[in-house]
Design an enzyme around this catalytic site. Structure first.
Site, PDB file in Angstrom:
ATOM      1  N   LYS A 161     -25.012  39.939  -4.877  1.00 46.49           N
ATOM      2  CA  LYS A 161     -25.572  39.193  -4.053  1.00 46.49           C
ATOM      3  C   LYS A 161     -24.699  38.418  -2.966  1.00 46.49           C
ATOM      4  CE  LYS A 161     -29.991  39.886  -4.855  1.00 46.49           C
ATOM      5  NZ  LYS A 161     -30.897  40.351  -3.856  1.00 46.49           N
ATOM      6  N   ASP A 240     -34.386  46.063   4.047  1.00 46.65           N
ATOM      7  CA  ASP A 240     -35.311  45.394   2.783  1.00 46.65           C
ATOM      8  C   ASP A 240     -36.438  44.586   3.414  1.00 46.65           C
ATOM      9  OD1 ASP A 240     -36.324  44.396   0.569  1.00 46.65           O
ATOM     10  OD2 ASP A 240     -34.609  43.767  -0.207  1.00 46.65           O
TER      11      ASP A 240
END
Length: 367
Positions: A161, A240
Site C-alpha cells: 500500500k 480498482d
C-alpha cells in the site's frame, strides 16, 4: 422453489492489527451475513464487507437496506438470479455491497440445487489459484520487515500500500525490494492517493525496482488522468475504484485508461455483475485480478470460485481473512504454501458461518 425466510446477521471481525491505506485505517471488519432459506430446504449464505470511502456504504446502512431487500425476495424463485438481481438493483442501484451479499446467497442456493461447486455452475473448473498478501502503509522499515515475513511464509507475491508522497512511497518500495531480494513480485496500490503529476513521478522512479503493476494511482473519477498516467508509466496500471460494473469496464476500455481490471464483489454488486465485467475484459484482452475488502473466508470463497471459473482472472488478492483475529467460517477456501488457495469440493460455496459464532450476533428475520 421459493424463498420463505431471510436472516441477516451483524458481524464485527477484529483484525490482528490496524491496517492503513491511503483512504483510511481499518481496525475491525464491520461485516454482515445473509442467510436465504427456501421452501425446499435449501439455504444460501452471503457476506458483505462495506468500506465507506470506496462504496459509500457502512454496516449500518447495509443492515437498514437489507430489511427492504429481504421483503422483495420473499415468495420469489431464488434460481432466477437474473430476475432477482434486476429487481434488487432497480430498488437500490447504488448499494453494491449489500447487493453482493444477497447475490452470493442466491448463487450458493443455485450450486446446491445443481449439486455442484460454484465454479462448475459458472461453467469453469478447479484450477491452481495463488493469492498475494498485503502490507499496509507504515514506516518503511516496518513495511520491509512485514514484506519479508510474507515471503518467508511462502506467499508468491507481496502487495504494498502506497499513496502518500512520491518520495515517501519510493523509500517504502526501495526498502521492501532490499528486504525481499530481486525477482520477488511486488505489486503496489495507491488507492487514489496521487494526482497525475505525482503518479507519473512515483511510477517512473519505482520502475527500476521491478514493480509488477500499480492499482488506482489517481482519483477514481478522473479517467483522463488515468490515461495520462498509463501512457507515461513504465509500470502497468490496474483500475480498482474506477471499476464497479460492466459499464465502467466499457468506459475504461474506450478511454484506454488501464492495463488491468480489479474485480471486487463488494463493488460489482456480486457475481452476476462480476461475470459481465470479466466478459468485457476478455473481449478487450484485459487481464483481471479478483480482490477483496475485509471479508471472511465466506465471501473470499465466492471470489475464488469466480477466479477458478474465468481464466481471464490471472491475479488474486484474497488475503483479508489472513488479517482477521478470528475465523468464523466452516469449510470454504483455505490458504496453502505459496499463497495457494484450495477450493472446497462441496456444492455451492462450500462454506458457511460457524453456528457457534452466529449465536452471539445481533440479527433479524424477514419471512
Amino acid at each position: 422453489m421459493n424463498i420463505m425466510r431471510v436472516t441477516v446477521f451483524k458481524a464485527a471481525i477484529p483484525l490482528k492489527a490496524p491496517f492503513r491505506i491511503a483512504l483510511g485505517v481499518t481496525e475491525v471488519a464491520e461485516n454482515f451475513f445473509v442467510k436465504i432459506e427456501t421452501d425446499e430446504g435449501l439455504c444460501g449464505w452471503g457476506e458483505g464487507s462495506p468500506f465507506p470511502p470506496i462504496v459509500g456504504e457502512t454496516q449500518a446502512t447495509c443492515l437498514a437496506a437489507a430489511r427492504d431487500l429481504c421483503r422483495l425476495l420473499i415468495g420469489k424463485d431464488p434460481l432466477d438470479i437474473e430476475a432477482r438481481m434486476r429487481q434488487l438493483k432497480s430498488f437500490l442501484p447504488h448499494s453494491p455491497t449489500v447487493l453482493s451479499a444477497f447475490d452470493m446467497a442466491l448463487y450458493d442456493i443455485l450450486g446446491k440445487a445443481a449439486e455442484l461447486p460454484l465454479c462448475r455452475v459458472l461453467g469453469g473448473g478447479a484450477r491452481e489459484l495463488f493469492t498475494d498478501n498485503t502490507v499496509g502503509i507504515d514506516a518503511p522499515e516496518t513495511m520491509a520487515r512485514e514484506a519479508l515475513e510474507i515471503k518467508e511464509r511462502g506467499f508468491a507475491a507481496v502487495k504494498v500500500k502506497v499513496g502518500t508522497t512520491p518520495q515517501e512511497d519510493l523509500e517504502r518500495v526501495c526498502q521492501i525490494r532490499q528486504a525481499v531480494g530481486p525477482g520477488f513480485p511486488i505489486r503496489i496500490d495507491a488507492n487514489q492517493g496521487w494526482d497525475r503529476v505525482s503518479a507519473v513521478q512515483a511510477l517512473q522512479e519505482m520502475a527500476p525496482l521491478g514493480v509488477q503493476y500499480c492499482e488506482q494511482p489517481v482519483a477514481a473519477w478522473d479517467l483522463a488522468a488515468m490515461r495520462v498516467v498509463r501512457r507515461a508509466s513504465p509500470i502497468p496500471i490496474m483500475a480498482d475504484e474506477s471499476l464497479f460494473d460492466s459499464r465502467d469496464a466499457l468506459r475504461l476500455v474506450a478511454q484506454e485508461a488501464c492495463d488491468y481490471f480489479n474485480i471486487k464483489l463488494a463493488k460489482s454488486s456480486g457475481l452476476h455483475e462480476a461475470l459481465k465485467i470479466a466478459a468485457v475484459a476478455e473481449a478487450a484482452g484485459i487481464p483481471c485480478m479478483v480482490g477483496c475488502m475485509s471479508e471472511t473466508r465466506l465471501a473470499l470463497t465466492a471470489a475464488a470460485h469466480l477466479a477458478s471459473a474465468r481464466p481471464i482472472i490471472r491475479f488474486l488478492d484474497l488475503d483479508s481473512a489472513d488479517m482477521h483475529a478470528v475465523d468464523p467460517v466452516l469449510g470454504g477456501m483455505t490458504y496453502g504454501q505459496g499463497g495457494r488457495l484450495a477450493l472446497p469440493e462441496g456444492p455451492g460455496l462450500g462454506a458457511e458461518p460457524d453456528p457457534v459464532f452466529l449465536k452471539g450476533l445481533e440479527s433479524f428475520v424477514v419471512k
